[in-house]
Write a protein that holds these residues in place. Structure first.
Motif, PDB file in Angstrom:
ATOM      1  N   PRO A 147       0.827  -1.217   0.000  1.00 38.34           N
ATOM      2  CA  PRO A 147       0.000   0.000   0.000  1.00 38.34           C
ATOM      3  C   PRO A 147       0.856   1.260   0.000  1.00 38.34           C
ATOM      4  O   PRO A 147       1.983   1.267   0.515  1.00 38.34           O
ATOM      5  N   ARG A 148       0.311   2.317  -0.542  1.00 40.45           N
ATOM      6  CA  ARG A 148       1.040   3.586  -0.640  1.00 40.45           C
ATOM      7  C   ARG A 148       1.435   4.099   0.751  1.00 40.45           C
ATOM      8  O   ARG A 148       2.534   4.625   0.937  1.00 40.45           O
ATOM      9  N   ARG A 149       0.546   3.925   1.739  1.00 45.04           N
ATOM     10  CA  ARG A 149       0.854   4.388   3.091  1.00 45.04           C
ATOM     11  C   ARG A 149       2.067   3.652   3.649  1.00 45.04           C
ATOM     12  O   ARG A 149       2.955   4.257   4.267  1.00 45.04           O
ATOM     13  N   VAL A 150       2.113   2.341   3.422  1.00 46.22           N
ATOM     14  CA  VAL A 150       3.254   1.541   3.871  1.00 46.22           C
ATOM     15  C   VAL A 150       4.518   1.988   3.140  1.00 46.22           C
ATOM     16  O   VAL A 150       5.599   2.095   3.732  1.00 46.22           O
ATOM     17  N   GLY A 151       4.384   2.269   1.851  1.00 46.96           N
ATOM     18  CA  GLY A 151       5.523   2.711   1.061  1.00 46.96           C
ATOM     19  C   GLY A 151       6.111   4.011   1.557  1.00 46.96           C
ATOM     20  O   GLY A 151       7.332   4.193   1.574  1.00 46.96           O
ATOM     21  N   LYS A 152       5.255   4.936   1.976  1.00 47.68           N
ATOM     22  CA  LYS A 152       5.739   6.221   2.491  1.00 47.68           C
ATOM     23  C   LYS A 152       6.520   6.026   3.789  1.00 47.68           C
ATOM     24  O   LYS A 152       7.599   6.606   3.984  1.00 47.68           O
ATOM     25  N   ILE A 153       5.959   5.212   4.691  1.00 51.76           N
ATOM     26  CA  ILE A 153       6.629   4.961   5.980  1.00 51.76           C
ATOM     27  C   ILE A 153       7.945   4.233   5.759  1.00 51.76           C
ATOM     28  O   ILE A 153       8.988   4.597   6.338  1.00 51.76           O
ATOM     29  N   LEU A 154       7.919   3.209   4.909  1.00 59.12           N
ATOM     30  CA  LEU A 154       9.119   2.428   4.638  1.00 59.12           C
ATOM     31  C   LEU A 154      10.193   3.287   3.982  1.00 59.12           C
ATOM     32  O   LEU A 154      11.370   3.228   4.360  1.00 59.12           O
ATOM     33  N   ALA A 155       9.800   4.103   3.014  1.00 63.30           N
ATOM     34  CA  ALA A 155      10.763   4.956   2.314  1.00 63.30           C
ATOM     35  C   ALA A 155      11.379   5.977   3.263  1.00 63.30           C
ATOM     36  O   ALA A 155      12.593   6.215   3.239  1.00 63.30           O
ATOM     37  N   ALA A 156      10.544   6.595   4.109  1.00 64.37           N
ATOM     38  CA  ALA A 156      11.052   7.585   5.063  1.00 64.37           C
ATOM     39  C   ALA A 156      12.038   6.941   6.033  1.00 64.37           C
ATOM     40  O   ALA A 156      13.105   7.511   6.339  1.00 64.37           O
ATOM     41  N   PHE A 157      11.697   5.746   6.515  1.00 65.41           N
ATOM     42  CA  PHE A 157      12.586   5.040   7.450  1.00 65.41           C
ATOM     43  C   PHE A 157      13.913   4.686   6.785  1.00 65.41           C
ATOM     44  O   PHE A 157      14.983   4.908   7.361  1.00 65.41           O
ATOM     45  N   LEU A 158      13.857   4.141   5.559  1.00 63.89           N
ATOM     46  CA  LEU A 158      15.083   3.721   4.875  1.00 63.89           C
ATOM     47  C   LEU A 158      15.963   4.915   4.517  1.00 63.89           C
ATOM     48  O   LEU A 158      17.191   4.839   4.603  1.00 63.89           O
ATOM     49  N   LEU A 159      15.348   6.020   4.120  1.00 65.78           N
ATOM     50  CA  LEU A 159      16.139   7.215   3.804  1.00 65.78           C
ATOM     51  C   LEU A 159      16.820   7.764   5.046  1.00 65.78           C
ATOM     52  O   LEU A 159      17.994   8.181   5.006  1.00 65.78           O
ATOM     53  N   LEU A 160      16.106   7.775   6.188  1.00 62.53           N
ATOM     54  CA  LEU A 160      16.703   8.230   7.437  1.00 62.53           C
ATOM     55  C   LEU A 160      17.844   7.301   7.850  1.00 62.53           C
ATOM     56  O   LEU A 160      18.922   7.761   8.241  1.00 62.53           O
ATOM     57  N   TYR A 161      17.586   5.989   7.741  1.00 66.69           N
ATOM     58  CA  TYR A 161      18.628   5.020   8.066  1.00 66.69           C
ATOM     59  C   TYR A 161      19.849   5.210   7.167  1.00 66.69           C
ATOM     60  O   TYR A 161      20.989   5.168   7.632  1.00 66.69           O
ATOM     61  N   TYR A 162      19.600   5.436   5.877  1.00 71.81           N
ATOM     62  CA  TYR A 162      20.696   5.603   4.932  1.00 71.81           C
ATOM     63  C   TYR A 162      21.560   6.801   5.296  1.00 71.81           C
ATOM     64  O   TYR A 162      22.802   6.731   5.243  1.00 71.81           O
ATOM     65  N   MET A 163      20.942   7.916   5.661  1.00 80.08           N
ATOM     66  CA  MET A 163      21.711   9.120   6.006  1.00 80.08           C
ATOM     67  C   MET A 163      22.594   8.879   7.223  1.00 80.08           C
ATOM     68  O   MET A 163      23.755   9.309   7.258  1.00 80.08           O
ATOM     69  N   VAL A 164      22.051   8.191   8.235  1.00 81.21           N
ATOM     70  CA  VAL A 164      22.839   7.890   9.441  1.00 81.21           C
ATOM     71  C   VAL A 164      23.976   6.936   9.098  1.00 81.21           C
ATOM     72  O   VAL A 164      25.143   7.157   9.471  1.00 81.21           O
ATOM     73  N   ASP A 165      23.648   5.852   8.378  1.00 83.12           N
ATOM     74  CA  ASP A 165      24.663   4.861   8.010  1.00 83.12           C
ATOM     75  C   ASP A 165      25.725   5.472   7.107  1.00 83.12           C
ATOM     76  O   ASP A 165      26.920   5.172   7.219  1.00 83.12           O
ATOM     77  N   PHE A 166      25.309   6.345   6.195  1.00 84.73           N
ATOM     78  CA  PHE A 166      26.261   6.992   5.291  1.00 84.73           C
ATOM     79  C   PHE A 166      27.255   7.845   6.076  1.00 84.73           C
ATOM     80  O   PHE A 166      28.459   7.853   5.777  1.00 84.73           O
ATOM     81  N   THR A 167      26.753   8.565   7.083  1.00 85.03           N
ATOM     82  CA  THR A 167      27.633   9.394   7.904  1.00 85.03           C
ATOM     83  C   THR A 167      28.665   8.539   8.627  1.00 85.03           C
ATOM     84  O   THR A 167      29.871   8.854   8.634  1.00 85.03           O
ATOM     85  N   VAL A 168      28.199   7.437   9.228  1.00 86.83           N
ATOM     86  CA  VAL A 168      29.116   6.527   9.925  1.00 86.83           C
ATOM     87  C   VAL A 168      30.119   5.924   8.940  1.00 86.83           C
ATOM     88  O   VAL A 168      31.315   5.821   9.231  1.00 86.83           O
TER      89      VAL A 168
END
Length: 283
Positions: A147-168
């Motif tokens: 579902p689109r709602r799940v996609g928004k939550i999943l995308a937001a979480f993965l993008l946030l995770y990516y930024m943190v992991d990228f910094t590390v």
């Protein structure tokens, strides 16, 4: 934000396509390298299962070449050129930022500075055709499964995770680059110290013996201290740089660069008349 249109596609689909491509690219490359190395190898720049170069590359090729989607001959050659340019730009940026490129085509025929090679460029053309023939539709199908709602939550979480992991990961990559510089200085110091006691060895020879733990230090406290310092740096890396050592074989690339530098120095010395250097001692 999610509904905003870019390149005739809403942001929601662009972000989710990007994440799916990035994860699929990480899976394929990590499995391939694990098979080649006969052990599990995480080939992503970051520690997690995302390799954004695949997402960026796939979507760049898709949006730029979409007007030619029905012509596979044009797609092949344009995709080959476009992907090769992207690969070169990525390599140059990595070289300038980290001092090292995490792939090496020097053993491939028709390569350019180890960054590009004919085999890879030919493969990019086939990947482009495959992308338009099947892969893009497959990625769209995956995104449409949830579902689109799940996609928004999943995308937001993965993008946030990516930024943190990228910094590390960035900190780890910089740490590795600094470590390689320090190791190179130690090798040079050992070489200079050996010359003072009339032992002449190339930096490549010294490094190889230090890496193989077969370097027998002469009766010289300074050389002994330097070799022990090298061992500590080389074999006890900072936790943040271990990922890059395992994934990109940075020390193997560094070894090749040392060898190239040695060959260049030897060619220069051939033009300068020198007496024979006696190698009286053996390590």
């Amino acid at each position: 934000m999610w509904e905003k249109m870019l390149l005739e596609t809403d942001v929601y689909h662009i972000v989710n396509w990007f994440l799916v491509y990035s994860i699929l690219g990480w899976v394929v490359e990590s499995l391939y390298m694990s098979f080649c190395n006969k052990k599990w190898t995480n080939r992503g720049f970051i520690h997690g299962p995302i390799c954004p170069i695949y997402g960026v590359g796939a979507l760049t090729v898709f949006f730029v070449l979409r007007p030619f989607s029905g012509n596979y001959v044009v797609l092949y050659f344009c995709g080959m050129v476009l992907a090769t340019i992207l690969e070169y730009i990525t390599g140059v940026v990595m070289q300038r930022v980290f001092g090292c490129i995490w792939w090496d085509y020097n053993e491939k025929p028709f390569n350019y500075k180890g960054i590009l090679c004919l085999e890879s460029s030919i493969a990019w053309g086939f990947y482009t055709v495959f992308l338009f023939w099947f892969l893009q539709r497959g990625v769209e199908g995956i995104v449409n499964l949830y579902p689109r709602r799940v996609g928004k939550i999943l995308a937001a979480f993965l993008l946030l995770y990516y930024m943190v992991d990228f910094t590390v990961s960035m900190i780890g990559a910089i740490d590795l680059n600094e470590k390689l510089i320090k190791l190179n200085r130690i090798v040079e110091e050992i070489q200079e110290r050996l010359k003072k006691i009339n032992i002449h060895r190339t930096k490549k020879w010294i490094k190889d013996h230090l890496d193989n733990r077969s370097f027998s230090a002469v009766d010289d406290n300074q050389i002994l201290d330097l070799s022990e310092k090298y061992q500590r740096l080389r074999f006890h890396p900072h936790v943040l740089s271990k990922h890059f050592i395992n994934a990109y074989q940075a020390f193997r690339v560094w070894s090749r660069k040392l060898m190239e530098r040695e060959e260049q120095e030897e060619k220069k010395e051939e033009d300068i008349p020198q007496g024979e250097i006696a190698d009286k001692n053996h390590l």
